[in-house]
Design a protein around this motif. Structure first.
Motif, mmCIF file in Angstrom:
data_model
loop_
_atom_site.group_PDB
_atom_site.id
_atom_site.type_symbol
_atom_site.label_atom_id
_atom_site.label_comp_id
_atom_site.label_asym_id
_atom_site.label_seq_id
_atom_site.Cartn_x
_atom_site.Cartn_y
_atom_site.Cartn_z
ATOM 1 N N PHE A 1 0.850 -1.184 0.000
ATOM 2 C CA PHE A 1 0.000 0.000 0.000
ATOM 3 C C PHE A 1 0.890 1.239 0.000
ATOM 4 O O PHE A 1 2.052 1.192 0.430
ATOM 5 C CB PHE A 1 -0.936 -0.029 1.199
ATOM 6 N N THR A 2 0.362 2.359 -0.464
ATOM 7 C CA THR A 2 1.214 3.522 -0.722
ATOM 8 C C THR A 2 1.802 4.138 0.546
ATOM 9 O O THR A 2 2.970 4.517 0.563
ATOM 10 C CB THR A 2 0.439 4.593 -1.510
ATOM 11 N N ALA A 3 1.004 4.264 1.609
ATOM 12 C CA ALA A 3 1.490 4.966 2.808
ATOM 13 C C ALA A 3 2.654 4.250 3.488
ATOM 14 O O ALA A 3 3.652 4.889 3.834
ATOM 15 C CB ALA A 3 0.337 5.189 3.793
ATOM 16 N N PRO A 4 2.596 2.949 3.711
ATOM 17 C CA PRO A 4 3.702 2.307 4.421
ATOM 18 C C PRO A 4 4.884 1.915 3.546
ATOM 19 O O PRO A 4 5.931 1.516 4.069
ATOM 20 C CB PRO A 4 3.048 1.054 5.019
ATOM 21 N N THR A 5 4.750 2.011 2.232
ATOM 22 C CA THR A 5 5.833 1.580 1.347
ATOM 23 C C THR A 5 6.852 2.703 1.190
ATOM 24 O O THR A 5 6.497 3.809 0.786
ATOM 25 C CB THR A 5 5.284 1.171 -0.031
ATOM 26 N N PRO A 6 8.122 2.449 1.474
ATOM 27 C CA PRO A 6 9.134 3.517 1.379
ATOM 28 C C PRO A 6 9.421 3.905 -0.062
ATOM 29 O O PRO A 6 9.243 3.101 -0.989
ATOM 30 C CB PRO A 6 10.373 2.883 2.038
ATOM 31 N N ASN A 7 9.855 5.134 -0.251
ATOM 32 C CA ASN A 7 10.274 5.597 -1.570
ATOM 33 C C ASN A 7 11.545 4.889 -2.015
ATOM 34 O O ASN A 7 12.435 4.611 -1.206
ATOM 35 C CB ASN A 7 10.534 7.109 -1.546
ATOM 36 N N ASP A 8 11.612 4.630 -3.305
ATOM 37 C CA ASP A 8 12.844 4.167 -3.962
ATOM 38 C C ASP A 8 13.376 2.829 -3.447
ATOM 39 O O ASP A 8 14.546 2.524 -3.634
ATOM 40 C CB ASP A 8 13.949 5.228 -3.843
ATOM 41 N N LYS A 9 12.524 2.045 -2.802
ATOM 42 C CA LYS A 9 12.934 0.687 -2.452
ATOM 43 C C LYS A 9 12.518 -0.230 -3.585
ATOM 44 O O LYS A 9 11.359 -0.287 -3.969
ATOM 45 C CB LYS A 9 12.287 0.232 -1.145
ATOM 46 N N ASP A 10 13.481 -0.959 -4.131
ATOM 47 C CA ASP A 10 13.213 -1.808 -5.281
ATOM 48 C C ASP A 10 12.603 -3.143 -4.860
ATOM 49 O O ASP A 10 13.097 -3.800 -3.935
ATOM 50 C CB ASP A 10 14.502 -2.065 -6.066
ATOM 51 N N TYR A 11 11.549 -3.536 -5.564
ATOM 52 C CA TYR A 11 10.910 -4.837 -5.373
ATOM 53 C C TYR A 11 10.987 -5.609 -6.685
ATOM 54 O O TYR A 11 10.667 -5.058 -7.748
ATOM 55 C CB TYR A 11 9.448 -4.679 -4.941
ATOM 56 N N LYS A 12 11.385 -6.848 -6.614
ATOM 57 C CA LYS A 12 11.466 -7.671 -7.817
ATOM 58 C C LYS A 12 10.061 -8.011 -8.307
ATOM 59 O O LYS A 12 9.191 -8.369 -7.521
ATOM 60 C CB LYS A 12 12.238 -8.959 -7.531
ATOM 61 N N THR A 13 9.865 -7.900 -9.606
ATOM 62 C CA THR A 13 8.592 -8.286 -10.212
ATOM 63 C C THR A 13 8.689 -9.727 -10.703
ATOM 64 O O THR A 13 9.754 -10.353 -10.651
ATOM 65 C CB THR A 13 8.246 -7.363 -11.388
ATOM 66 N N LEU A 14 7.581 -10.247 -11.203
ATOM 67 C CA LEU A 14 7.610 -11.581 -11.807
ATOM 68 C C LEU A 14 8.457 -11.601 -13.076
ATOM 69 O O LEU A 14 8.800 -12.678 -13.579
ATOM 70 C CB LEU A 14 6.183 -12.049 -12.122
ATOM 71 N N ALA A 15 8.815 -10.421 -13.588
ATOM 72 C CA ALA A 15 9.691 -10.330 -14.759
ATOM 73 C C ALA A 15 11.163 -10.259 -14.364
ATOM 74 O O ALA A 15 11.999 -9.860 -15.178
ATOM 75 C CB ALA A 15 9.314 -9.112 -15.605
ATOM 76 N N PHE A 16 11.480 -10.615 -13.131
ATOM 77 C CA PHE A 16 12.887 -10.675 -12.698
ATOM 78 C C PHE A 16 13.320 -12.140 -12.815
ATOM 79 O O PHE A 16 13.115 -12.952 -11.914
ATOM 80 C CB PHE A 16 13.016 -10.179 -11.257
ATOM 81 N N THR A 17 13.899 -12.484 -13.966
ATOM 82 C CA THR A 17 14.251 -13.865 -14.278
ATOM 83 C C THR A 17 15.708 -13.934 -14.718
ATOM 84 O O THR A 17 16.450 -12.960 -14.602
ATOM 85 C CB THR A 17 13.338 -14.402 -15.397
ATOM 86 N N ASP A 18 16.097 -15.075 -15.263
ATOM 87 C CA ASP A 18 17.480 -15.233 -15.733
ATOM 88 C C ASP A 18 17.773 -14.348 -16.932
ATOM 89 O O ASP A 18 18.891 -13.834 -17.081
ATOM 90 C CB ASP A 18 17.739 -16.702 -16.105
ATOM 91 N N ASN A 19 16.786 -14.160 -17.808
ATOM 92 C CA ASN A 19 17.025 -13.461 -19.070
ATOM 93 C C ASN A 19 16.677 -11.979 -19.037
ATOM 94 O O ASN A 19 17.190 -11.198 -19.840
ATOM 95 C CB ASN A 19 16.216 -14.132 -20.186
ATOM 96 N N ILE A 20 15.788 -11.605 -18.149
ATOM 97 C CA ILE A 20 15.358 -10.208 -18.049
ATOM 98 C C ILE A 20 15.151 -9.888 -16.578
ATOM 99 O O ILE A 20 14.737 -10.753 -15.797
ATOM 100 C CB ILE A 20 14.064 -9.980 -18.868
ATOM 101 N N LYS A 21 15.479 -8.662 -16.187
ATOM 102 C CA LYS A 21 15.393 -8.304 -14.764
ATOM 103 C C LYS A 21 14.696 -6.953 -14.631
ATOM 104 O O LYS A 21 15.218 -5.926 -15.094
ATOM 105 C CB LYS A 21 16.785 -8.270 -14.130
ATOM 106 N N VAL A 22 13.519 -7.000 -14.001
ATOM 107 C CA VAL A 22 12.709 -5.784 -13.860
ATOM 108 C C VAL A 22 12.308 -5.623 -12.399
ATOM 109 O O VAL A 22 11.774 -6.558 -11.790
ATOM 110 C CB VAL A 22 11.446 -5.843 -14.738
ATOM 111 N N THR A 23 12.584 -4.441 -11.852
ATOM 112 C CA THR A 23 12.151 -4.111 -10.496
ATOM 113 C C THR A 23 11.160 -2.960 -10.546
ATOM 114 O O THR A 23 11.046 -2.255 -11.553
ATOM 115 C CB THR A 23 13.339 -3.716 -9.598
ATOM 116 N N VAL A 24 10.457 -2.784 -9.442
ATOM 117 C CA VAL A 24 9.477 -1.699 -9.324
ATOM 118 C C VAL A 24 9.703 -0.993 -7.996
ATOM 119 O O VAL A 24 10.020 -1.632 -6.985
ATOM 120 C CB VAL A 24 8.030 -2.252 -9.406
ATOM 121 N N SER A 25 9.560 0.321 -7.986
ATOM 122 C CA SER A 25 9.644 1.088 -6.742
ATOM 123 C C SER A 25 8.598 2.191 -6.755
ATOM 124 O O SER A 25 8.068 2.561 -7.807
ATOM 125 C CB SER A 25 11.045 1.685 -6.552
#
Length: 673
Positions: free
Chosen positions: A247-271
Motif C-alpha cells: 500500500f502507498t502509505a507504508p511503502t518507502p520511496n525508492d525501495k526496489d521490489y522484484k517483479t515476476l519479470a525478474f528472471t534469468d534473461n530479463i530483470k525488472v524491479t518496481v519502486s
C-alpha cells in the motif's frame, strides 16, 4: 449485618458500572474523536449484535479520517471489524473482516523508524490510542469474550460494486479485471490491459492465492494505439510483485521490489515515488528494466497511480496512468505527456512550463536530436524564491535550461563507469578526477561526483553553473534519450563562496588553509563581489611535488600567516565578479590586472578549444571549472597554485610581522630564558 450487606451491594453496583463503562462500545461512544464512526456503528444491527455478544477487533477511524473520505459509507463499518480479538502483537499478515465475503485486511509492519509502525491496508494504527481491551459475558453463561479496539487514521475502503450491478464480494485480481465494469472505479476503465492478459494467457498470475501487488494501467494510457501490441507476457509479469501487498502509505520511496519479470534473461524491479509539490501529493510507480532484450529496453518507465490501494482477495491493486516497461515516447513526448489541459501534474511539469515560457526553439532543438539527456529539476526545485525574478528574464532562463541539456545519451551506468575509470587512471598521478560532459550551454559543462552511502549505495551528484544537485530519479527511458530528475535547478546559485568551498570535495585543501586565520569568514559577505581563483586539491598536490619545502610549511600551523598571504593573491575583490569570458574580453595582447586582497594579480588569458587557461609567472594554468557562480561572486577552479618557492622564507632577520603567532611566542620565550 445490614451495613455489611449494603456495602457488598454497593460494591456489586460499582463493579457493574465499571465493567459497563469500559466496554469497547462505550469506549467508542465516549470518545468525541470517534463520533462519526459511532454513528455508523449505531446504524448497523449486525455490528451492534457483534459488540454485544461476540469477541471482536474494531478498527475505528478518527473524525479527521472521515472528513478526508468521500466514498459510500453503507455497510462500511463491518469492514472495520474482525471476529477475532487481536492486539497488535497478535496480527498476522492479514485479518479477515466481517464484511460479506470476509475480504481480508492486509497488515504491514514498517520498521526502521524511531518507533515501528503498523498499517491496516493504507491506514496507520495510532499505537498510543490502540490495544484497548475489554470483555463481555459469553453466550448462555459461557466464558467471557475478549474485545479489542484500535484507532486508525484512514477509513478502510473495500472493493465496491456499482449500485445497478450484481454485487461482487471479495474478488481476486482476475475477478477484479473481468468484472471491472461492474465495480465502482470512477471514470477509469481497464479493458485494454484485460484483453492483453487473456490474449497472453496470463490469467493464472492474477488468480493465484497469496499476497501480491498488481499494477493495472487504465485505458487512457494506451496511446499511441501501437502501445497495446507491446504488452507481451514479460511486460504483464512486470506489473506484478509476489510476496508483498504494498500500500502507498507504508511503502518507502525508492525501495526496489522484484517483479515476476525478474528472471534469468530479463530483470525488472518496481519502486514507489511519492512527492509533494506544495499543493498536492502524488505517488508514481517506477519500473526499472535493469537487464533487457531486443524487445524490452533498459531504463525506467514512470507512471502515476491514478487510483490507489484497492484491496483484493490476493493482495492489492493500483490503477496506473500508463503501462510499465514500455518505452515508446521521445524525450519531448515524455515532458508533454504529464501536462494536462486543465491540470498540472507529473513529476517535472514545472520544468516543462519553464521550457514553454522561453519559446519553442529550445523544445524544437531537443526534438530534432537523435540522442538527448535531460537533467530535469523536480517540481519542488522550482519553489526556490531566487528563481522568481530570474524567470522573467527569458534570455537568462534559456541559458539556464541549456545547462540541463546534453546532446548525447548519458545513462546512470555510463556516469558511474566513466567516474570509476578516471579514478583508476589517476592512481599514482592525480589524487582525484571526475567525469564531465559538455552541455548545450556555450562553454559550460556538467561535473559528476559519486558519493558512497553508509550501506554501500551510490548517489550521483551533478554540478552545473556552481550548483550541486542530486539525481533523485535516474534513467527515465525515452526512444531518443534519458531523463534524470534532480533536486535543484542548475545555474542559479544559492550558496556563498564560503559555503561552496566548505561543501565541495575538490576544494578541501584551499578551504582548510582559509580556516586557519579566519580568512574564509569574509567569503560569506554578500555585500561584496569576489572573483576567487581556487586551486583544487590536485593543484596543491602538484605544488607539493614542485615546491616540497614550501608546501610542507604552508600546511603547518606556525606558517598560517604565509598561507593566508598566498590565498589573498588568489582573491579578487571589486565592484563586480569576473567570468572567464569577461576576463578574455579584457585581455588584448596585454596583461589583465586585477585588485586582490594582497596587491594586484597580473594574468594573461587564452582560450584553447572549449577550455580557458591563465598565465601567471610565465606558467600556463588550466582552468578546470570556470564560472562557478555563487551568491556573492564567482569561483574559477584552477589546476595550479599562484605560488613561488620564495613565498615562505623564514630566517634570522625575518620580521615579527611575517611570522605566525605560535612561532612568535616560541621566540619570545627563548629570549626571556
Amino acid at each position: 449485618m445490614n451495613r455489611a450487606v449494603s456495602a457488598a451491594l454497593l460494591l456489586v453496583v460499582i463493579v457493574g458500572f465499571t465493567d459497563a463503562a469500559s466496554t469497547v462500545e462505550s469506549r467508542i461512544r465516549d470518545d468525541n474523536d470517534l463520533s462519526q464512526f459511532y454513528q455508523l456503528l449505531e446504524a448497523s444491527r449486525v455490528a451492534n449484535n457483534t459488540l454485544m455478544y461476540r469477541q471482536v477487533t474494531v478498527f475505528a477511524p478518527t473524525n479527521k479520517a472521515f472528513q478526508n473520505y468521500f466514498g459510500n459509507t453503507d455497510d462500511l463499518v463491518l469492514y472495520h471489524m474482525s471476529n477475532l480479538a487481536l492486539t497488535t502483537d497478535e496480527f498476522s499478515t492479514s485479518i479477515l473482516s466481517e464484511l460479506t465475503g470476509s475480504p481480508p485486511l492486509w497488515v504491514t509492519r514498517k520498521t526502521g523508524s524511531y518507533r515501528p509502525e503498523i498499517y491496516i491496508n493504507n491506514a496507520k494504527v495510532l499505537i498510543e490510542r490502540s490495544n484497548y481491551q475489554s470483555s463481555i459475558p459469553g453466550n448462555s453463561g459461557g466464558s467471557e469474550e475478549k474485545q479489542v479496539l484500535h484507532i486508525i487514521n484512514e477509513v478502510l475502503e473495500p472493493v465496491r460494486s456499482n449500485p445497478t450491478a450484481q454485487p461482487i464480494y471479495n474478488p481476486d485480481a482476475l475477478q477484479f479485471l473481468n468484472q471491472s465494469e461492474n465495480l465502482n472505479l470512477g471514470q477509469h476503465r481497464i479493458r485494454y490491459f484485460r484483453q492483453r492478459v487473456h490474449l497472453m494467457h496470463k490469467e493464472e498470475v492474477f488468480k493465484a492465492a497469496g499476497q501480491y501487488t498488481f499494477f493495472i494501467p487504465v485505458d487512457e494510457g494506451f496511446k499511441p494505439a501501437t502501445r497495446s501490441g507491446k504488452i507481451d507476457q514479460k511486460v504483464i509479469d512486470g506489473h506484478v510483485i509476489s510476496g508483498h501487498a504494498l500500500f502507498t502509505a507504508p511503502t518507502p520511496n525508492d525501495k526496489d521490489y522484484k517483479t515476476l519479470a525478474f528472471t534469468d534473461n530479463i530483470k525488472v524491479t518496481v519502486s514507489f515515488l511519492t512527492e509533494n509539490d506544495g499543493k498536492d501529493t502524488r505517488t508514481y510507480i517506477k519500473s526499472n528494466t535493469l537487464v533487457g532484450d531486443n524487445t524490452h529496453a533498459t531504463g525506467v518507465v514512470l507512471a502515476e497511480i491514478v487510483k490507489a490501494n484497492i484491496p483484493v482477495k490476493n493482495g492489492v491493486v493500483h490503477l496506473i496512468q500508463r503501462p510499465l516497461m514500455v518505452v515508446d515516447t521521445t524525450v519531448t513526448q515524455f515532458l508533454q505527456s504529464f501536462k494536462g489541459i486543465d491540470k498540472e501534474d507529473g513529476p517535472v511539469y514545472k520544468f516543462y512550463e519553464a521550457i514553454m515560457d522561453v519559446g519553442t526553439d529550445f523544445l524544437n532543438d531537443i526534438t530534432r536530436q537523435r540522442q538527448v539527456t535531460l537533467f530535469a529539476p523536480s517540481n519542488a526545485a522550482w519553489e526556490d524564491s531566487s528563481l522568481q525574478h530570474i524567470r522573467q528574464d527569458k534570455k537568462r532562463m534559456l541559458e539556464i535550461l541549456k545547462l540541463h541539456y546534453v546532446r548525447e545519451q548519458l545513462p546512470l551506468e555510463k556516469i558511474l563507469k566513466n567516474n570509476k575509470n578516471l579514478q583508476i587512471a589517476s592512481i599514482g598521478r592525480k589524487p582525484w578526477e571526475i567525469f564531465q560532459v559538455a552541455t548545450a550551454a556555450e562553454r559550460k559543462s556538467l561535473y559528476f561526483n559519486v558519493v558512497q552511502g553508509p550501506s554501500g549505495n551510490e548517489t550521483i551528484t551533478v554540478e552545473g553553473g556552481g550548483v550541486n544537485a542530486t539525481v533523485i530519479t535516474p534513467n527515465i527511458a525515452a526512444t531518443n534519450g534519458i531523463i534524470h530528475i534532480i533536486d535543484r535547478v542548475l545555474g542559479v546559485p544559492y550558496t556563498t563562496i564560503q559555503e561552496k568551498l566548505r561543501t565541495d570535495p575538490m576544494l578541501n585543501s584551499t578551504y582548510f588553509l582559509g580556516q586557519r586565520r579566519g580568512f574564509n569568514n569574509q567569503l560569506n559577505d554578500t555585500r561584496k563581489r569576489f572573483t576567487y581563483f581556487v586551486p583544487r586539491d590536485f593543484a596543491w598536490k602538484a605544488a607539493e611535488i614542485k615546491f616540497p619545502s614550501t608546501y610542507k610549511k604552508l600546511f603547518m600551523p606556525e606558517y598560517s600567516y604565509h598561507a593566508e598571504q598566498i590565498l589573498q593573491r588568489h582573491l579578487v575583490v571589486a565592484d563586480q565578479a569576473y567570468t572567464m569570458a569577461k576576463l578574455k574580453d579584457m585581455y588584448f595582447n596585454d596583461t589583465v590586472i586585477l585588485p586582490t586582497m594582497r596587491d594586484t594579480l597580473k594574468l594573461h588569458v587564452k582560450e584553447v578549444g572549449e577550455s580557458y587557461h591563465v598565465q601567471w609567472q610565465n606558467e600556463w594554468i588550466h582552468v578546470f571549472r570556470p564560472d562557478v557562480e555563487c551568491t556573492n561572486g564567482i569561483i574559477h577552479v584552477i589546476d595550479g597554485v599562484f605560488l613561488k618557492d620564495s613565498d615562505v622564507q623564514v630566517n634570522g632577520s625575518a620580521s615579527l610581522a611575517t611570522l605566525g603567532p605560535h612561532l612568535i611566542m616560541i621566540l619570545i620565550a627563548k629570549w626571556l630564558l
